[in-house]
Design a protein around this motif. Structure first.
Motif, PDB file in Angstrom:
ATOM      1  N   MET A 141      31.921  35.667   8.997  1.00 27.33           N
ATOM      2  CA  MET A 141      31.341  36.934   8.559  1.00 27.33           C
ATOM      3  C   MET A 141      30.719  36.825   7.171  1.00 27.33           C
ATOM      4  SD  MET A 141      34.100  39.740  10.025  1.00 27.33           S
ATOM      5  CE  MET A 141      33.086  41.128   9.488  1.00 27.33           C
ATOM      6  N   LEU A 142      31.388  36.114   6.272  1.00 26.50           N
ATOM      7  CA  LEU A 142      30.800  35.886   4.950  1.00 26.50           C
ATOM      8  C   LEU A 142      29.502  35.105   5.062  1.00 26.50           C
ATOM      9  CD1 LEU A 142      33.827  35.018   2.630  1.00 26.50           C
ATOM     10  CD2 LEU A 142      32.226  36.906   2.356  1.00 26.50           C
ATOM     11  N   LEU A 143      29.522  34.084   5.911  1.00 26.80           N
ATOM     12  CA  LEU A 143      28.336  33.269   6.106  1.00 26.80           C
ATOM     13  C   LEU A 143      27.177  34.123   6.611  1.00 26.80           C
ATOM     14  CD1 LEU A 143      26.792  30.588   6.464  1.00 26.80           C
ATOM     15  CD2 LEU A 143      27.891  30.372   8.696  1.00 26.80           C
ATOM     16  N   GLN A 144      27.434  34.921   7.639  1.00 28.28           N
ATOM     17  CA  GLN A 144      26.370  35.710   8.230  1.00 28.28           C
ATOM     18  C   GLN A 144      25.790  36.709   7.235  1.00 28.28           C
ATOM     19  OE1 GLN A 144      25.052  35.117  11.207  1.00 28.28           O
ATOM     20  NE2 GLN A 144      23.504  36.644  10.673  1.00 28.28           N
ATOM     21  N   GLN A 145      26.660  37.395   6.489  1.00 26.85           N
ATOM     22  CA  GLN A 145      26.164  38.379   5.536  1.00 26.85           C
ATOM     23  C   GLN A 145      25.398  37.721   4.389  1.00 26.85           C
ATOM     24  OE1 GLN A 145      28.718  41.540   4.242  1.00 26.85           O
ATOM     25  NE2 GLN A 145      29.817  41.670   6.181  1.00 26.85           N
ATOM     26  N   THR A 146      25.868  36.568   3.959  1.00 27.05           N
ATOM     27  CA  THR A 146      25.160  35.859   2.883  1.00 27.05           C
ATOM     28  C   THR A 146      23.791  35.389   3.356  1.00 27.05           C
ATOM     29  OG1 THR A 146      27.288  35.105   1.992  1.00 27.05           O
ATOM     30  CG2 THR A 146      25.318  33.976   1.216  1.00 27.05           C
ATOM     31  N   LEU A 147      23.737  34.845   4.560  1.00 26.09           N
ATOM     32  CA  LEU A 147      22.454  34.376   5.087  1.00 26.09           C
ATOM     33  C   LEU A 147      21.477  35.531   5.276  1.00 26.09           C
ATOM     34  CD1 LEU A 147      23.591  31.715   7.729  1.00 26.09           C
ATOM     35  CD2 LEU A 147      22.776  31.336   5.400  1.00 26.09           C
ATOM     36  N   GLU A 148      21.968  36.662   5.743  1.00 23.53           N
ATOM     37  CA  GLU A 148      21.088  37.815   5.922  1.00 23.53           C
ATOM     38  C   GLU A 148      20.519  38.273   4.581  1.00 23.53           C
ATOM     39  OE1 GLU A 148      19.852  39.327   8.613  1.00 23.53           O
ATOM     40  OE2 GLU A 148      20.775  37.675   9.730  1.00 23.53           O
ATOM     41  N   ARG A 149      21.363  38.249   3.536  1.00 24.96           N
ATOM     42  CA  ARG A 149      20.865  38.648   2.218  1.00 24.96           C
ATOM     43  C   ARG A 149      19.838  37.633   1.712  1.00 24.96           C
ATOM     44  NH1 ARG A 149      20.969  41.422  -2.382  1.00 24.96           N
ATOM     45  NH2 ARG A 149      22.004  43.135  -1.359  1.00 24.96           N
ATOM     46  N   LEU A 150      20.074  36.344   1.919  1.00 25.58           N
ATOM     47  CA  LEU A 150      19.109  35.335   1.492  1.00 25.58           C
ATOM     48  C   LEU A 150      17.788  35.515   2.229  1.00 25.58           C
ATOM     49  CD1 LEU A 150      21.321  32.109   1.295  1.00 25.58           C
ATOM     50  CD2 LEU A 150      20.494  33.517  -0.592  1.00 25.58           C
ATOM     51  N   LYS A 151      17.859  35.854   3.518  1.00 18.75           N
ATOM     52  CA  LYS A 151      16.628  36.073   4.288  1.00 18.75           C
ATOM     53  C   LYS A 151      15.864  37.270   3.731  1.00 18.75           C
ATOM     54  CE  LYS A 151      16.862  37.698   8.519  1.00 18.75           C
ATOM     55  NZ  LYS A 151      17.087  37.763   9.990  1.00 18.75           N
ATOM     56  N   ASP A 152      16.593  38.348   3.402  1.00 17.57           N
ATOM     57  CA  ASP A 152      15.929  39.523   2.825  1.00 17.57           C
ATOM     58  C   ASP A 152      15.272  39.174   1.496  1.00 17.57           C
ATOM     59  OD1 ASP A 152      16.679  41.062   4.956  1.00 17.57           O
ATOM     60  OD2 ASP A 152      18.434  41.946   3.967  1.00 17.57           O
ATOM     61  N   LEU A 153      15.982  38.405   0.661  1.00 23.84           N
ATOM     62  CA  LEU A 153      15.411  38.004  -0.623  1.00 23.84           C
ATOM     63  C   LEU A 153      14.176  37.136  -0.428  1.00 23.84           C
ATOM     64  CD1 LEU A 153      18.705  37.123  -2.550  1.00 23.84           C
ATOM     65  CD2 LEU A 153      17.104  38.942  -3.173  1.00 23.84           C
ATOM     66  N   ALA A 154      14.264  36.175   0.493  1.00 21.55           N
ATOM     67  CA  ALA A 154      13.164  35.229   0.705  1.00 21.55           C
ATOM     68  C   ALA A 154      11.938  35.892   1.300  1.00 21.55           C
ATOM     69  CB  ALA A 154      13.625  34.082   1.603  1.00 21.55           C
ATOM     70  N   ASN A 155      12.135  37.052   1.922  1.00 21.78           N
ATOM     71  CA  ASN A 155      11.006  37.767   2.521  1.00 21.78           C
ATOM     72  C   ASN A 155      10.612  38.995   1.715  1.00 21.78           C
ATOM     73  OD1 ASN A 155      10.271  36.647   5.472  1.00 21.78           O
ATOM     74  ND2 ASN A 155      12.444  36.306   5.068  1.00 21.78           N
ATOM     75  N   GLY A 156      11.135  39.087   0.482  1.00 25.27           N
ATOM     76  CA  GLY A 156      10.725  40.160  -0.418  1.00 25.27           C
ATOM     77  C   GLY A 156      11.169  41.537   0.007  1.00 25.27           C
ATOM     78  N   GLU A 197      17.345  45.672  -7.236  1.00 25.93           N
ATOM     79  CA  GLU A 197      18.415  45.829  -6.261  1.00 25.93           C
ATOM     80  C   GLU A 197      18.987  44.498  -5.833  1.00 25.93           C
ATOM     81  OE1 GLU A 197      16.781  47.921  -3.017  1.00 25.93           O
ATOM     82  OE2 GLU A 197      16.381  49.774  -4.130  1.00 25.93           O
ATOM     83  N   SER A 198      18.436  43.398  -6.339  1.00 24.09           N
ATOM     84  CA  SER A 198      18.851  42.080  -5.857  1.00 24.09           C
ATOM     85  C   SER A 198      20.262  41.729  -6.254  1.00 24.09           C
ATOM     86  CB  SER A 198      17.890  40.999  -6.375  1.00 24.09           C
ATOM     87  OG  SER A 198      17.934  40.931  -7.778  1.00 24.09           O
ATOM     88  N   ARG A 199      20.746  42.396  -7.291  1.00 24.28           N
ATOM     89  CA  ARG A 199      22.153  42.212  -7.646  1.00 24.28           C
ATOM     90  C   ARG A 199      22.923  43.417  -7.100  1.00 24.28           C
ATOM     91  NH1 ARG A 199      22.942  38.293 -11.524  1.00 24.28           N
ATOM     92  NH2 ARG A 199      21.054  37.549 -12.545  1.00 24.28           N
ATOM     93  N   PRO A 200      23.666  43.225  -6.031  1.00 23.19           N
ATOM     94  CA  PRO A 200      24.314  44.365  -5.373  1.00 23.19           C
ATOM     95  C   PRO A 200      25.341  45.039  -6.273  1.00 23.19           C
ATOM     96  CG  PRO A 200      25.092  42.281  -4.485  1.00 23.19           C
ATOM     97  CD  PRO A 200      23.948  41.963  -5.381  1.00 23.19           C
ATOM     98  N   LYS A 201      25.444  46.346  -6.069  1.00 23.92           N
ATOM     99  CA  LYS A 201      26.452  47.100  -6.824  1.00 23.92           C
ATOM    100  C   LYS A 201      27.835  46.766  -6.314  1.00 23.92           C
ATOM    101  CE  LYS A 201      23.218  50.924  -7.434  1.00 23.92           C
ATOM    102  NZ  LYS A 201      22.962  52.356  -7.161  1.00 23.92           N
ATOM    103  N   LYS A 202      28.800  47.039  -7.144  1.00 29.59           N
ATOM    104  CA  LYS A 202      30.181  46.794  -6.721  1.00 29.59           C
ATOM    105  C   LYS A 202      30.511  47.698  -5.546  1.00 29.59           C
ATOM    106  CE  LYS A 202      31.935  45.253 -11.192  1.00 29.59           C
ATOM    107  NZ  LYS A 202      32.926  45.491 -12.260  1.00 29.59           N
ATOM    108  N   GLY A 203      31.022  47.076  -4.498  1.00 27.32           N
ATOM    109  CA  GLY A 203      31.324  47.834  -3.291  1.00 27.32           C
ATOM    110  C   GLY A 203      32.675  48.509  -3.384  1.00 27.32           C
ATOM    111  N   THR A 204      32.885  49.379  -2.437  1.00 27.00           N
ATOM    112  CA  THR A 204      34.159  50.092  -2.400  1.00 27.00           C
ATOM    113  C   THR A 204      35.162  49.392  -1.511  1.00 27.00           C
ATOM    114  OG1 THR A 204      33.332  51.434  -0.582  1.00 27.00           O
ATOM    115  CG2 THR A 204      33.044  52.296  -2.801  1.00 27.00           C
ATOM    116  N   THR A 205      34.669  48.396  -0.733  1.00 24.28           N
ATOM    117  CA  THR A 205      35.582  47.665   0.141  1.00 24.28           C
ATOM    118  C   THR A 205      36.203  46.513  -0.607  1.00 24.28           C
ATOM    119  OG1 THR A 205      33.767  46.295   0.916  1.00 24.28           O
ATOM    120  CG2 THR A 205      34.285  48.247   2.207  1.00 24.28           C
ATOM    121  N   LYS A 206      37.357  46.125  -0.150  1.00 23.88           N
ATOM    122  CA  LYS A 206      38.061  45.008  -0.771  1.00 23.88           C
ATOM    123  C   LYS A 206      37.379  43.708  -0.420  1.00 23.88           C
ATOM    124  CE  LYS A 206      42.596  42.832  -1.134  1.00 23.88           C
ATOM    125  NZ  LYS A 206      43.990  42.875  -0.670  1.00 23.88           N
ATOM    126  N   LYS A 207      37.143  42.859  -1.404  1.00 24.30           N
ATOM    127  CA  LYS A 207      36.439  41.606  -1.177  1.00 24.30           C
ATOM    128  C   LYS A 207      37.406  40.557  -0.654  1.00 24.30           C
ATOM    129  CE  LYS A 207      33.404  38.338  -3.454  1.00 24.30           C
ATOM    130  NZ  LYS A 207      32.733  37.980  -4.690  1.00 24.30           N
TER     131      LYS A 207
END
Length: 522
Positions: free
Chosen positions: A454-469, A475-485
């Motif tokens: 799950m970490l892998l998938q979410q990280t890859l999706e974020r990298l894809k979003d960054l690479a495609n602008g 917003e590229s630095r995400p805000k602190k979430g409310t869920t436990k990391k």
């Protein structure tokens, strides 16, 4: 068996000592090395050395017999005369190593990446112990957020869908003897004799002799076709009972040394020809496959399956290329011990897969025409370095992007994975009593696997979003979430390991890995 303390691999148990010497600040000199390790030269105070010698003498007297004394009760001087100063010194150094190494790490605030080792005893008066400590990896990511790489996946065409359907029809087809000439997709039985046209003096000219050899006339050329690629196409147009001599000149790079550069005449006799009868493409065929009830549903199921496989293949290439660009702009430092651990993991996984195919590791090496050292250096080590660096970069990206996991989603994925293992893995089913029991080691292993994926998938999706602008700079630095990391190692998909071809690289796994140990230097 001794356990590791602060990463040091010692032969002796690291337990709390009954008679612990007074803890004082150590005199330590650090020497950084280019391979991301540090040498710690520790000077032992005379008081420490003397106390260690006396404890060493007590241990020797406890394990051995000193005439006239009960075990452990002989005076120090008596033990010296009985065992000698050298034996006492060796035991004392073992005691000092076990106590000084963790103290040195704590004092110097060093967190080792792997077990350390005692490199040498530099002097005895005063004693100087030289430890080699592998440092934790360091990754400094470059400006990866500005990298651009378009994601341009193209779904399979209708022609590709139709090809898959035809392949499925061939799978359910039947054969029957035919009297017509051979054509593509026929099954042919032949007698074959191959002779070198110009054999060397004393050389047996026959290089191939097979009776009743079965050949499938495939629609596409096959690399491993016998006796050479394209041979089956030479049979098209012949009929049962026909004979033909086919001459072929081999290249100088073929695997069989006896055929390199040779011209071989193959005498062929067609014994029988069987044509492939395909089932009608209708609803009955769809039901026959067990995939769908109607032809339209079958076509849609095949389209979705083909698209998923095609997307998975594209994603593997896309993210591998993207990560290579990120890695090229990063500075990665790690000690050599981590590469050795990765090599051990790759070899262990490879041997497990070979065992599943009932192929011994030694036989695998013979097929590859390599010894183990050559295989490790040419294939395994480069693969281990790629895997290690990808994982280190991915770990850093997870931290940099502050990837959070929703605990409800994590629990749901864990439950689904657990149930799938219970249903689909016989050994797992037995170990969990059909899923009724949940041994802690299996729970931890499955949770680590799920978390990593799950970490892998979410990280890859974020990298894809960054690479495609698709992520604004602010917003590229995400805000602190409310869920436990939830922290875990995430790995990028690696080049596939195929035990048939012997590639050492493999898909990165999320299961716990064994850690290698560094033998303590004497």
């Amino acid at each position: 068996m001794g356990r590791k303390a602060y990463g040091f691999d010692s032969r002796r148990p690291h337990k709390k000592q009954k008679f612990f010497i007074r803890k004082i600040a150590l005199k330590i000199t650090q020497t950084l090395r280019d391979d991301h390790q540090v040498e710690l030269t520790v000077e032992v105070e005379a008081e420490q050395m003397e106390a260690a010698k006396r404890r060493a003498a007590r241990k020797l007297s406890e394990r051995g017999k000193v005439p006239g004394f009960r075990p452990g009760k002989a005076p120090y001087d008596v033990v010296r005369r009985h065992y000698g100063d050298e034996a006492i010194l060796e035991q004392a150094l073992d005691i000092l190593v076990d106590e000084i190494y963790p103290q040195a790490l704590e004092q110097e605030k060093i967190e080792p990446a792997a077990p350390g080792s005692l490199e040498k005893v530099e002097a005895l008066d005063p004693a100087k112990l030289v430890f080699l400590v592998p440092l934790r990896p360091e990754v400094k990511l470059g400006d990866y957020r500005t990298l651009r790489q378009a994601y341009e996946f193209t779904p399979p065409s209708e022609d590709e869908v139709e090809q898959s359907i035809q392949a499925l029809r061939r799978m359910y087809g039947t054969t029957q003897a035919v009297e017509r000439p051979i054509q593509i997709e026929d099954f042919v039985l032949i007698d074959l004799v191959g002779k070198k046209v110009k054999p060397k003096d004393g050389e047996d000219p026959i290089v191939a002799e097979r009776k009743g050899h079965a050949i499938y006339i495939a629609p596409e050329p096959r690399e491993n076709e016998y006796p050479y690629q394209g041979f089956s196409r030479e049979l098209i147009g012949l009929k049962a009972g026909d004979k033909k001599t086919i001459t072929h000149k081999f290249g100088k790079d073929v695997e069989d040394e006896t055929l390199r550069g040779a011209t071989v005449a193959y005498e062929v006799e067609i014994k029988s020809v069987r044509g492939l009868q395909l089932p009608e493409l209708d609803d009955e065929f769809a039901r026959m496959t067990g995939i769908a009830d109607t032809l339209s549903e079958l076509r849609e199921a095949i389209r979705k399956d083909l698209e998923q496989k095609s997307r998975d293949d594209y994603d593997d290439r896309y993210f591998r290329d993207l990560l290579e660009k990120i890695k090229a702009g990063a500075v990665i430092k790690y000690p050599p011990q981590l590469v050795e651990m990765e090599i051990e993991n790759i070899l262990e996984d490879l041997k497990e897969r070979l065992a599943e195919q009932r192929l011994e590791y030694e036989t695998f090496l013979k097929i590859r025409e390599m010894d183990e050292d050559q295989f490790i250096e040419t294939e395994v080590r480069p693969a281990a370095i790629r895997r290690l660096e990808r994982r280190l970069v991915m770990d850093e990206l997870v931290e940099a992007e502050k990837i959070d996991l929703d605990l409800d989603a994590l629990q749901n994925e864990f439950d689904q994975t657990w149930e799938a293992l219970v249903q689909g893995n016989e050994a797992f089913n037995r170990a969990t009593n059909g899923g009724a029991k949940r041994p802690s080691n299996l729970v931890q292993a499955v949770m680590l696997d799920v978390t990593s994926r799950m970490l892998l998938q979410q990280t890859l999706e974020r990298l894809k979003d960054l690479a495609n602008g698709r992520v604004e700079e602010q917003e590229s630095r995400p805000k602190k979430g409310t869920t436990k990391k939830t922290k875990a190692t995430a790995e990028i998909p690696a080049e596939g390991t195929e035990t048939n071809s012997g590639s050492a690289d493999e898909p990165a796994e999320a299961k716990p890995k064994k850690r290698a140990t560094t033998k303590k230097a004497e």
